[in-house]
Design a protein around this motif. Structure first.
Motif, mmCIF file in Angstrom:
data_model
loop_
_atom_site.group_PDB
_atom_site.id
_atom_site.type_symbol
_atom_site.label_atom_id
_atom_site.label_comp_id
_atom_site.label_asym_id
_atom_site.label_seq_id
_atom_site.Cartn_x
_atom_site.Cartn_y
_atom_site.Cartn_z
ATOM 1 N N ARG A 26 -112.946 34.728 13.667
ATOM 2 C CA ARG A 26 -112.898 36.190 13.690
ATOM 3 C C ARG A 26 -114.093 36.753 12.927
ATOM 4 N N LEU A 27 -114.853 37.611 13.599
ATOM 5 C CA LEU A 27 -115.997 38.277 12.964
ATOM 6 C C LEU A 27 -115.465 39.402 12.083
ATOM 7 N N VAL A 28 -115.766 39.362 10.780
ATOM 8 C CA VAL A 28 -115.232 40.400 9.881
ATOM 9 C C VAL A 28 -116.327 41.281 9.276
ATOM 10 N N GLY A 29 -117.611 40.916 9.524
ATOM 11 C CA GLY A 29 -118.712 41.758 9.060
ATOM 12 C C GLY A 29 -119.995 41.296 9.718
ATOM 13 N N ALA A 30 -120.896 42.244 10.027
ATOM 14 C CA ALA A 30 -122.165 41.864 10.657
ATOM 15 C C ALA A 30 -123.182 42.979 10.502
ATOM 16 N N GLY B 192 -139.005 38.728 10.022
ATOM 17 C CA GLY B 192 -138.493 39.628 11.054
ATOM 18 C C GLY B 192 -137.006 39.814 10.850
ATOM 19 N N PRO B 193 -136.371 40.616 11.698
ATOM 20 C CA PRO B 193 -134.939 40.872 11.526
ATOM 21 C C PRO B 193 -134.106 39.592 11.613
ATOM 22 N N VAL B 194 -133.026 39.587 10.840
ATOM 23 C CA VAL B 194 -132.009 38.536 10.942
ATOM 24 C C VAL B 194 -130.686 39.227 11.282
ATOM 25 N N PHE B 195 -129.728 38.459 11.803
ATOM 26 C CA PHE B 195 -128.399 39.010 12.077
ATOM 27 C C PHE B 195 -127.421 38.306 11.149
ATOM 28 N N ALA B 196 -127.015 39.026 10.091
ATOM 29 C CA ALA B 196 -126.146 38.459 9.053
ATOM 30 C C ALA B 196 -124.694 38.706 9.409
ATOM 31 N N MET B 197 -123.865 37.674 9.224
ATOM 32 C CA MET B 197 -122.455 37.780 9.652
ATOM 33 C C MET B 197 -121.523 37.103 8.658
ATOM 34 N N VAL B 198 -120.294 37.611 8.598
ATOM 35 C CA VAL B 198 -119.221 36.907 7.905
ATOM 36 C C VAL B 198 -118.139 36.597 8.931
ATOM 37 N N TRP B 199 -117.763 35.331 8.991
ATOM 38 C CA TRP B 199 -116.731 34.856 9.921
ATOM 39 C C TRP B 199 -115.563 34.292 9.132
ATOM 40 N N GLU B 200 -114.369 34.450 9.707
ATOM 41 C CA GLU B 200 -113.152 34.047 9.029
ATOM 42 C C GLU B 200 -112.352 33.097 9.922
ATOM 43 N N GLY B 201 -111.675 32.138 9.304
ATOM 44 C CA GLY B 201 -110.799 31.248 10.068
ATOM 45 C C GLY B 201 -110.497 29.986 9.281
ATOM 46 N N GLU B 202 -109.529 29.217 9.747
ATOM 47 C CA GLU B 202 -109.189 27.974 9.046
ATOM 48 C C GLU B 202 -110.354 26.991 9.127
ATOM 49 N N ASN B 203 -110.746 26.455 7.986
ATOM 50 C CA ASN B 203 -111.843 25.474 7.891
ATOM 51 C C ASN B 203 -113.149 25.986 8.502
ATOM 52 N N VAL B 204 -113.360 27.300 8.462
ATOM 53 C CA VAL B 204 -114.537 27.859 9.143
ATOM 54 C C VAL B 204 -115.852 27.372 8.526
ATOM 55 N N ILE B 205 -115.871 27.087 7.224
ATOM 56 C CA ILE B 205 -117.132 26.674 6.583
ATOM 57 C C ILE B 205 -117.613 25.357 7.196
ATOM 58 N N ILE C 108 -121.931 35.574 0.677
ATOM 59 C CA ILE C 108 -121.257 36.774 1.203
ATOM 60 C C ILE C 108 -121.493 37.947 0.252
ATOM 61 N N SER C 109 -121.375 37.691 -1.054
ATOM 62 C CA SER C 109 -121.539 38.818 -1.993
ATOM 63 C C SER C 109 -123.000 39.241 -2.136
ATOM 64 N N LEU C 110 -123.938 38.338 -1.833
ATOM 65 C CA LEU C 110 -125.361 38.728 -1.838
ATOM 66 C C LEU C 110 -125.677 39.679 -0.682
ATOM 67 N N PHE C 111 -125.058 39.457 0.460
ATOM 68 C CA PHE C 111 -125.427 40.188 1.681
ATOM 69 C C PHE C 111 -124.497 41.346 2.046
ATOM 70 N N PHE C 112 -123.250 41.327 1.557
ATOM 71 C CA PHE C 112 -122.278 42.344 1.989
ATOM 72 C C PHE C 112 -121.537 42.950 0.800
ATOM 73 N N ASN C 113 -121.211 44.259 0.936
ATOM 74 C CA ASN C 113 -120.286 44.914 0.010
ATOM 75 C C ASN C 113 -118.868 44.707 0.526
ATOM 76 N N GLU C 114 -117.896 44.827 -0.381
ATOM 77 C CA GLU C 114 -116.474 44.692 0.004
ATOM 78 C C GLU C 114 -116.126 45.564 1.207
ATOM 79 N N GLU C 115 -116.610 46.818 1.187
ATOM 80 C CA GLU C 115 -116.193 47.766 2.248
ATOM 81 C C GLU C 115 -116.836 47.460 3.596
ATOM 82 N N GLU C 116 -117.809 46.557 3.611
ATOM 83 C CA GLU C 116 -118.417 46.164 4.891
ATOM 84 C C GLU C 116 -117.644 45.033 5.571
#
Ligand code: RTP
Ligand code: MG
Length: 148
Positions: free
Chosen positions: A31-35, A68-81, A127-135
């Motif tokens: 599940r994509l939870v931030g991008a 150049g641009p990057v596409f940063a994402m946070v993904w969630e799920g069992e054993n996702v790492i 995750i904390s380097l690239f995203f705020n909680e509210e994102e």
């Protein structure tokens, strides 16, 4: 639920691979939870790659990831790492198995398409380097009951 930080690197953004890469993790069931599409500053790049600061390729690494641009994402799920790392393939695309992202699209180690956190500690840090909680969003999908 476990979360990881994944990033489509500048080479893959230039090659129009964002959609393909996102699609693989969606289809897998994560599940994509931030991008966000963003340009990384030198300061953020140096923090992100701090573990490599004494390596001979550190300068090139920072230069490339800020090129150049990057596409940063946070993904969630069992054993996702761990699973995301397996889906990415070996660091050097020439060692990465066909079917993995680096195995399918990469050629050289410096331009290896995607970054993924390698442990729970690095995921939390990145995750904390690239995203705020509210994102980062929490939401349910109709398919979740079929996956978990
Ligand atoms: P990443 O952090 O980007 O997800 O890659 P990784 O864990 O598979 O590999 P890591 O050891 O963390 O290395 C970070 C990035 O440095 C570049 N690299 N260049 N020139 C070289 O010999 C060399 N070795 C590594 C790669 O782009 C690698 O993704
Ligand atoms: Mg790494």
């Amino acid at each position: 639920m476990e979360k990881t930080f994944l990033m489509v690197k500048p080479d893959a953004v230039q090659r129009h691979l964002i959609g393909n890469i996102v699609s693989r993790f969606e289809a897998k069931g994560f599940r994509l939870v931030g991008a966000k599409l963003m340009k990384i500053s030198n300061e953020l790049a140096e923090k992100h790659y701090a573990e490599h600061k004494d390596r001979p390729f550190f300068g090139e690494l920072v230069e490339f990831i800020t090129s150049g641009p990057v596409f940063a994402m946070v993904w969630e799920g069992e054993n996702v790492i761990k699973t995301a790392r397996q889906m990415m393939g070996s660091t050097n695309p020439s060692d990465a198995a066909p079917g993995t992202i680096r195995g399918d699209y990469g050629v050289v180690v410096r331009k290896n398409i995607i970054h993924g956190s390698d442990s729970e500690e690095s995921a939390a840090r990145e995750i904390s380097l690239f995203f705020n909680e509210e994102e980062l969003l929490q939401y349910d999908r109709p398919v979740d009951g079929s996956i978990y």
